[in-house]
Write a protein that holds these residues in place. Structure first.
Motif, PDB file in Angstrom:
ATOM      1  N   ILE A 215      23.631  23.192   3.860  1.00  0.00           N
ATOM      2  CA  ILE A 215      23.580  23.322   2.410  1.00  0.00           C
ATOM      3  C   ILE A 215      22.130  23.187   1.928  1.00  0.00           C
ATOM      4  N   PRO A 216      21.800  23.811   0.781  1.00  0.00           N
ATOM      5  CA  PRO A 216      20.405  23.856   0.303  1.00  0.00           C
ATOM      6  C   PRO A 216      19.759  22.505   0.041  1.00  0.00           C
ATOM      7  N   THR A 217      20.529  21.491  -0.381  1.00  0.00           N
ATOM      8  CA  THR A 217      19.917  20.196  -0.696  1.00  0.00           C
ATOM      9  C   THR A 217      19.634  19.369   0.555  1.00  0.00           C
ATOM     10  N   ILE A 218      20.024  19.868   1.714  1.00  0.00           N
ATOM     11  CA  ILE A 218      19.769  19.175   2.975  1.00  0.00           C
ATOM     12  C   ILE A 218      18.772  19.931   3.848  1.00  0.00           C
ATOM     13  N   MET A 219      18.845  21.243   3.808  1.00  0.00           N
ATOM     14  CA  MET A 219      18.029  22.087   4.692  1.00  0.00           C
ATOM     15  C   MET A 219      16.534  21.747   4.705  1.00  0.00           C
TER      16      MET A 219
ATOM     17  N   VAL B 167      20.162  12.709 -17.513  1.00  0.00           N
ATOM     18  CA  VAL B 167      19.831  12.970 -16.112  1.00  0.00           C
ATOM     19  C   VAL B 167      19.701  14.468 -15.878  1.00  0.00           C
ATOM     20  N   LEU B 168      18.541  14.899 -15.406  1.00  0.00           N
ATOM     21  CA  LEU B 168      18.325  16.307 -15.080  1.00  0.00           C
ATOM     22  C   LEU B 168      19.096  16.640 -13.805  1.00  0.00           C
ATOM     23  N   LEU B 169      19.854  17.724 -13.847  1.00  0.00           N
ATOM     24  CA  LEU B 169      20.742  18.079 -12.748  1.00  0.00           C
ATOM     25  C   LEU B 169      20.381  19.424 -12.149  1.00  0.00           C
ATOM     26  N   LEU B 170      20.722  19.589 -10.869  1.00  0.00           N
ATOM     27  CA  LEU B 170      20.627  20.900 -10.245  1.00  0.00           C
ATOM     28  C   LEU B 170      21.620  21.844 -10.904  1.00  0.00           C
ATOM     29  N   ARG B 171      21.467  23.133 -10.658  1.00  0.00           N
ATOM     30  CA  ARG B 171      22.395  24.097 -11.249  1.00  0.00           C
ATOM     31  C   ARG B 171      23.808  23.874 -10.721  1.00  0.00           C
TER      32      ARG B 171
ATOM     33  N   ARG C 104      24.813  17.797  -7.293  1.00  0.00           N
ATOM     34  CA  ARG C 104      25.031  17.718  -8.743  1.00  0.00           C
ATOM     35  C   ARG C 104      26.365  17.043  -9.032  1.00  0.00           C
ATOM     36  N   ASP C 105      27.411  17.473  -8.321  1.00  0.00           N
ATOM     37  CA  ASP C 105      28.739  16.894  -8.535  1.00  0.00           C
ATOM     38  C   ASP C 105      28.750  15.412  -8.180  1.00  0.00           C
ATOM     39  N   GLY C 106      28.003  15.049  -7.123  1.00  0.00           N
ATOM     40  CA  GLY C 106      27.918  13.649  -6.741  1.00  0.00           C
ATOM     41  C   GLY C 106      27.266  12.798  -7.815  1.00  0.00           C
ATOM     42  N   VAL C 107      26.221  13.334  -8.448  1.00  0.00           N
ATOM     43  CA  VAL C 107      25.545  12.604  -9.531  1.00  0.00           C
ATOM     44  C   VAL C 107      26.491  12.435 -10.723  1.00  0.00           C
TER      45      VAL C 107
ATOM     46  N   PHE D 237      19.592  22.430 -22.706  1.00  0.00           N
ATOM     47  CA  PHE D 237      19.150  23.682 -22.082  1.00  0.00           C
ATOM     48  C   PHE D 237      19.897  23.832 -20.764  1.00  0.00           C
ATOM     49  N   GLN D 238      20.041  25.051 -20.322  1.00  0.00           N
ATOM     50  CA  GLN D 238      20.725  25.341 -19.070  1.00  0.00           C
ATOM     51  C   GLN D 238      19.672  25.548 -17.976  1.00  0.00           C
ATOM     52  N   LEU D 239      19.714  24.713 -16.942  1.00  0.00           N
ATOM     53  CA  LEU D 239      18.746  24.802 -15.860  1.00  0.00           C
ATOM     54  C   LEU D 239      19.387  25.501 -14.669  1.00  0.00           C
ATOM     55  N   GLN D 240      18.919  26.700 -14.357  1.00  0.00           N
ATOM     56  CA  GLN D 240      19.432  27.454 -13.224  1.00  0.00           C
ATOM     57  C   GLN D 240      18.459  27.303 -12.058  1.00  0.00           C
ATOM     58  N   SER D 241      18.388  26.115 -11.515  1.00  0.00           N
ATOM     59  CA  SER D 241      17.451  25.850 -10.420  1.00  0.00           C
ATOM     60  C   SER D 241      18.109  24.986  -9.360  1.00  0.00           C
ATOM     61  N   GLY D 242      17.754  25.245  -8.110  1.00  0.00           N
ATOM     62  CA  GLY D 242      18.235  24.421  -7.012  1.00  0.00           C
ATOM     63  C   GLY D 242      17.112  23.597  -6.414  1.00  0.00           C
ATOM     64  N   SER D 243      16.046  23.406  -7.170  1.00  0.00           N
ATOM     65  CA  SER D 243      14.844  22.755  -6.650  1.00  0.00           C
ATOM     66  C   SER D 243      14.676  21.350  -7.214  1.00  0.00           C
ATOM     67  N   PHE D 244      14.561  20.370  -6.315  1.00  0.00           N
ATOM     68  CA  PHE D 244      14.276  19.007  -6.756  1.00  0.00           C
ATOM     69  C   PHE D 244      12.856  18.913  -7.329  1.00  0.00           C
ATOM     70  N   GLU D 245      11.948  19.711  -6.810  1.00  0.00           N
ATOM     71  CA  GLU D 245      10.573  19.716  -7.330  1.00  0.00           C
ATOM     72  C   GLU D 245      10.565  20.105  -8.808  1.00  0.00           C
ATOM     73  N   THR D 246      11.401  21.074  -9.172  1.00  0.00           N
ATOM     74  CA  THR D 246      11.499  21.475 -10.578  1.00  0.00           C
ATOM     75  C   THR D 246      12.013  20.327 -11.431  1.00  0.00           C
ATOM     76  N   LEU D 247      13.024  19.607 -10.929  1.00  0.00           N
ATOM     77  CA  LEU D 247      13.560  18.467 -11.676  1.00  0.00           C
ATOM     78  C   LEU D 247      12.488  17.401 -11.900  1.00  0.00           C
ATOM     79  N   ILE D 248      11.694  17.138 -10.877  1.00  0.00           N
ATOM     80  CA  ILE D 248      10.622  16.141 -10.988  1.00  0.00           C
ATOM     81  C   ILE D 248       9.607  16.570 -12.039  1.00  0.00           C
ATOM     82  N   ASN D 249       9.215  17.842 -12.009  1.00  0.00           N
ATOM     83  CA  ASN D 249       8.221  18.335 -12.971  1.00  0.00           C
ATOM     84  C   ASN D 249       8.743  18.261 -14.399  1.00  0.00           C
ATOM     85  N   LEU D 250      10.029  18.568 -14.583  1.00  0.00           N
ATOM     86  CA  LEU D 250      10.618  18.483 -15.926  1.00  0.00           C
ATOM     87  C   LEU D 250      10.700  17.027 -16.388  1.00  0.00           C
TER      88      LEU D 250
END
Length: 312
Positions: free
Chosen positions: A98-102, A191-195, A201-204, A219-232
């Motif tokens: 899965i993308p959050t582990i890879m 809490v900023l969440l992944l898309r 996301r479901d776990g959070v 706002f709707q965040l269509q991102s799977g990046s933790f780096e994006t969440l940190i920057n926001l």
């Protein structure tokens, strides 16, 4: 009736197109069509309704397809038995992650695995949990790494590690002065969440004791990046939660914004999952041993509270 004919039937059933099925089976379309037709003539039934677009499976054809899956799997098991008897660990092995582990886990074990098992042709695919489950069922993956428990009848789960959640709280946030977080400190709308579609996301959401209907996102965040969440978060748009392994390579400035949870720390269970048929089990077990050995030194948390990726 041959195994090859049954394999062609399964390909047509999956892709609902003779041309595409032939391409995926690495044969010409006339060859595949002829073999499927020969099987239909031998059984004196029609497996596929060719008059519809896409091709559909007849009622009796569906029963044939279901049985063909069992036969092909059992035929593949014969080679597995021979390989295990010879102690051979090699051949093609398709692993989904899965993308959050890879991004964090793969660099930790890949070099060690391919060095120890050079005869394994490891093919790695990044896929969502939903796709992993479907591809394990259809035989397109040999194993996968995902957040568990999934509680699916045909899948076996072997936990690899428990990865704690870590809060990323920027300066001037309402939780900036908190030394250790607790689930009660969290507000799901802060809490900023992944898309949508990511099990993290479901776990959070579960950790916040909320549901998707409680979300009032500005706002709707269509991102799977933790780096994006940190920057926001650094822009003052909220806080976020990260898997522990994602925090290890943050720079010193960002690490100052990390806040750990009080024990027991909320965590996700990460498992190696595979079909109960246990095809290529010798490679699966080798992969499990390598990953479990590598991760043991990276995560030392013992007191954790598992947060299920399943919706409550």
């Amino acid at each position: 009736m041959t195994i090859t004919q049954l394999q062609y039937v399964l390909a047509v059933a999956e892709y609902q197109n003779f041309t595409l099925a032939a391409e995926k089976s690495f044969v010409t379309q006339p060859t595949l069509s002829m073999q499927v037709q020969k099987l239909e003539e031998e059984l004196d039934i029609i497996i596929f309704d060719r008059g519809k677009k896409p091709i559909t499976i007849t009622e009796v054809g569906q029963k044939i397809v279901n049985q063909a899956k069992n036969i092909v799997n059992e035929a593949n098991r014969i080679k597995d038995i021979v390989d295990q008897e010879k102690g051979f660990i090699g051949g093609e092995f398709i692993l989904g992650i899965i993308p959050t582990i890879m991004p964090t886990l793969l660099p930790m074990f890949l070099k060690t695995f391919i060095k120890k098992y050079p005869k394994v042709n490891l093919i790695i695919k990044e896929q969502s949990t939903e796709n992993l489950i479907r591809n394990l069922q259809d035989g397109h993956l040999d194993a996968a790494i995902a957040a568990t428990p999934l509680e699916i009848e045909f899948i076996k789960e072997r936990p690899l590690y428990y990865e704690p959640f870590v809060g990323y709280v920027p300066q001037l946030h309402r939780l900036e002065k908190v030394t250790e977080l607790s689930p009660g400190d969290l507000d799901i709308n802060d809490v900023l969440l992944l898309r949508d579609g990511h099990c993290f996301r479901d776990g959070v959401i579960n950790l916040c004791n909320a549901s998707k209907s409680n979300l009032k996102e500005q706002f709707q965040l269509q991102s799977g990046s933790f780096e994006t969440l940190i920057n926001l978060a650094n822009e003052g748009l909220g806080m976020t939660l990260l898997p522990y392994l994602n925090t290890l390579e943050l720079d010193d400035k960002k690490r100052k914004n990390l806040k750990f949870f009080k024990a027991p720390s909320p965590a996700r269970e990460v498992s190696l999952i595979y079909h109960k048929s246990e095809l290529k089990i010798q490679i699966t077990e080798a992969l499990y041993d390598i990953i479990a050995g590598v991760i043991r030194g990276a995560i030392t948390f013992q007191d954790v509270n598992i947060v299920s990726p399943l919706n409550k």
